[in-house]
Design a protein around this motif. Sequence first.
Motif, PDB file in Angstrom:
ATOM      1  N   ARG A  24     -36.192  14.261  36.540  1.00 38.50           N
ATOM      2  CA  ARG A  24     -35.093  14.351  35.175  1.00 38.50           C
ATOM      3  C   ARG A  24     -34.172  13.461  35.373  1.00 38.50           C
ATOM      4  NH1 ARG A  24     -36.041  15.555  30.692  1.00 38.50           N
ATOM      5  NH2 ARG A  24     -34.420  16.833  30.413  1.00 38.50           N
ATOM      6  N   PHE A  25     -33.768  12.699  34.357  1.00 36.81           N
ATOM      7  CA  PHE A  25     -32.610  11.826  34.395  1.00 36.81           C
ATOM      8  C   PHE A  25     -31.828  11.744  32.954  1.00 36.81           C
ATOM      9  CE2 PHE A  25     -35.379   9.978  37.316  1.00 36.81           C
ATOM     10  CZ  PHE A  25     -34.752   9.567  38.579  1.00 36.81           C
ATOM     11  N   VAL A  26     -30.482  11.105  33.094  1.00 36.38           N
ATOM     12  CA  VAL A  26     -29.687  11.235  31.790  1.00 36.38           C
ATOM     13  C   VAL A  26     -28.941   9.545  32.010  1.00 36.38           C
ATOM     14  CG1 VAL A  26     -29.372  13.629  31.536  1.00 36.38           C
ATOM     15  CG2 VAL A  26     -27.891  12.145  32.675  1.00 36.38           C
ATOM     16  N   VAL A  27     -28.701   9.308  30.822  1.00 36.14           N
ATOM     17  CA  VAL A  27     -27.845   8.024  30.757  1.00 36.14           C
ATOM     18  C   VAL A  27     -26.680   8.463  29.710  1.00 36.14           C
ATOM     19  CG1 VAL A  27     -29.294   7.136  28.968  1.00 36.14           C
ATOM     20  CG2 VAL A  27     -27.722   5.621  29.979  1.00 36.14           C
ATOM     21  N   VAL A  28     -25.593   8.387  30.055  1.00 38.31           N
ATOM     22  CA  VAL A  28     -24.362   8.393  29.419  1.00 38.31           C
ATOM     23  C   VAL A  28     -23.819   7.476  28.768  1.00 38.31           C
ATOM     24  CG1 VAL A  28     -22.219   9.788  29.467  1.00 38.31           C
ATOM     25  CG2 VAL A  28     -23.796  10.528  30.841  1.00 38.31           C
ATOM     26  N   GLU A  29     -23.665   7.491  27.524  1.00 40.10           N
ATOM     27  CA  GLU A  29     -22.992   6.238  26.849  1.00 40.10           C
ATOM     28  C   GLU A  29     -22.032   6.307  25.769  1.00 40.10           C
ATOM     29  OE1 GLU A  29     -26.429   3.621  25.126  1.00 40.10           O
ATOM     30  OE2 GLU A  29     -27.719   5.025  26.218  1.00 40.10           O
TER      31      GLU A  29
END
Length: 104
Positions: A50-55
């Motif tokens: 599981r990964f996330v990208v915060v933008e």
Amino acid sequence: MIFFISRFTVKPECEAEFIRLATALTEKVRAHEPKTLYYAFYRADDGPGRFVVVESFPDEAAEHEHQSTPWFTEIVPQMIPCFDGPYVREYFHPLTASVKGLTA
């Protein structure tokens, strides 16, 4: 201001390649996109792969500019086959008109 997190799962056999691509994309964004306020990938703790990208962007124009850069259009299509299922984007909105000097 636009602020969101995209959550996704990466196939186990693709994790190393995904991390390489995410690192390359992050380096390009930080070096060449002054209108991108924040951009970072994280490993999430809600399950394996599981990964996330915060933008964060000041407005929609800056987000669209980010999505049309040569590095985005080159790297992101290479990342998509690494996904194990769809991604989910969650938008967040400031509670006040100004957060750390940024206007809403």
